[in-house]
Enzyme design. Sequence first.
Site, short mmCIF file in Angstrom:
data_model
loop_
_atom_site.label_atom_id
_atom_site.label_comp_id
_atom_site.label_asym_id
_atom_site.label_seq_id
_atom_site.Cartn_x
_atom_site.Cartn_y
_atom_site.Cartn_z
N ASP A 36 9.81 -18.74 7.11
CA ASP A 36 9.69 -18.20 5.75
C ASP A 36 11.04 -17.59 5.38
O ASP A 36 11.92 -17.41 6.24
CB ASP A 36 8.59 -17.15 5.67
CG ASP A 36 7.89 -17.16 4.31
OD1 ASP A 36 6.71 -17.52 4.25
OD2 ASP A 36 8.54 -16.81 3.31
N CYS A 62 14.71 -18.53 7.18
CA CYS A 62 15.76 -19.46 6.76
C CYS A 62 15.44 -20.04 5.38
O CYS A 62 14.30 -19.97 4.90
CB CYS A 62 15.94 -20.59 7.77
SG CYS A 62 14.48 -21.55 8.11
N ASN A 90 3.92 -26.65 4.92
CA ASN A 90 3.19 -25.88 3.92
C ASN A 90 4.10 -25.27 2.85
O ASN A 90 3.67 -25.06 1.72
CB ASN A 90 2.42 -24.76 4.62
CG ASN A 90 1.80 -23.77 3.67
OD1 ASN A 90 0.95 -24.12 2.85
ND2 ASN A 90 2.23 -22.51 3.75
N SER A 142 -2.34 -30.60 -2.46
CA SER A 142 -2.84 -29.68 -3.49
C SER A 142 -3.87 -30.38 -4.37
O SER A 142 -3.76 -31.59 -4.64
CB SER A 142 -1.68 -29.20 -4.37
OG SER A 142 -2.16 -28.50 -5.51
N TYR A 155 6.19 -30.37 -8.87
CA TYR A 155 5.33 -29.90 -7.78
C TYR A 155 4.28 -30.96 -7.43
O TYR A 155 4.09 -31.29 -6.26
CB TYR A 155 4.66 -28.60 -8.21
CG TYR A 155 3.64 -28.06 -7.23
CD1 TYR A 155 4.03 -27.36 -6.10
CD2 TYR A 155 2.27 -28.23 -7.45
CE1 TYR A 155 3.09 -26.85 -5.20
CE2 TYR A 155 1.33 -27.73 -6.55
CZ TYR A 155 1.75 -27.04 -5.44
OH TYR A 155 0.83 -26.55 -4.56
N LYS A 159 3.67 -33.17 -3.91
CA LYS A 159 2.42 -33.20 -3.15
C LYS A 159 1.96 -34.64 -2.95
O LYS A 159 1.42 -35.00 -1.89
CB LYS A 159 1.34 -32.36 -3.82
CG LYS A 159 1.66 -30.87 -3.85
CD LYS A 159 1.93 -30.33 -2.45
CE LYS A 159 2.23 -28.85 -2.42
NZ LYS A 159 2.45 -28.32 -1.06
N PRO A 185 -5.71 -28.03 -0.42
CA PRO A 185 -6.47 -26.83 -0.82
C PRO A 185 -6.82 -26.89 -2.31
O PRO A 185 -6.08 -27.46 -3.13
CB PRO A 185 -5.50 -25.68 -0.55
CG PRO A 185 -4.44 -26.26 0.35
CD PRO A 185 -4.34 -27.70 -0.03
#
Length: 250
Positions: A36, A62, A90, A142, A155, A159, A185
């Site tokens: 993260d 990073c 993720n 997603s 985005y 995905k 999800p």
Amino acid sequence: MSIAGHTILYTGAAGGLGLDTTVGFIERGANVVAVDNNPDKIAALRDAVPADQQERLIVLECDLSDLDGFRADLEGTLKRVGGFDVVINNAAIYPSKPFEEYTIAEHQAVQRVNVDAGIVAVQVALPGMRRRRWGRIINIASVTFYGGWEKLSPYVASKGALIGLARTWAREFGKYGITVNAVSPGAFPTDAEKIHPDPEGYTRFVLDHQAVKRRGHAGDIAAALAFLASDEAGFITGQTLNVDGGWVMH
């Protein structure tokens, strides 16, 4: 579902659904390399892991947009931990505005973090998985991929790319005992929802679309990820598992 002793490389592990699922993996006996770039979220993740299990958490702070730097960090960590048994891609960024206002550079920036960093992670982990004849790769997709959202074209495209990669990697890596799947999800309450100007209206929109009339929680995702990362899921590959309360049905 046994994941005890596995080493999990998990990008975006401190934010959104990442924190709770990371803690869940550690509680199940796994070791997690948590990637993260948000110091506050990383601090919260460290605080959430019980003191007697802190040795199971390795934090890698990073910038995923620096692909060369990310690769170097992963290779150094790989030597430290001896290999990655599971890779969970993720991490994501999700700018929101009308399609025509995005520049090509902005599209590419989303692709770089959401997709290309995942490719780097798999490239680093794959040789060890092949030698061990065992591995699990999970790409986080997603519900937005199935339509119904505006202003998120980079985005959503990213995905879709992750789902495509899961299928082609599944075909290519299966002979080495490596499975590759995607988890999609639904609309979980995370920081991503802050882009919506009417939170209550958005919650009504979500529940109207779901068959299960409650909001999802991190445990719902954690259970799905733990299953796909386990030995028990060894005959499932190339699939997209929708964890969305029955929003999307096939």
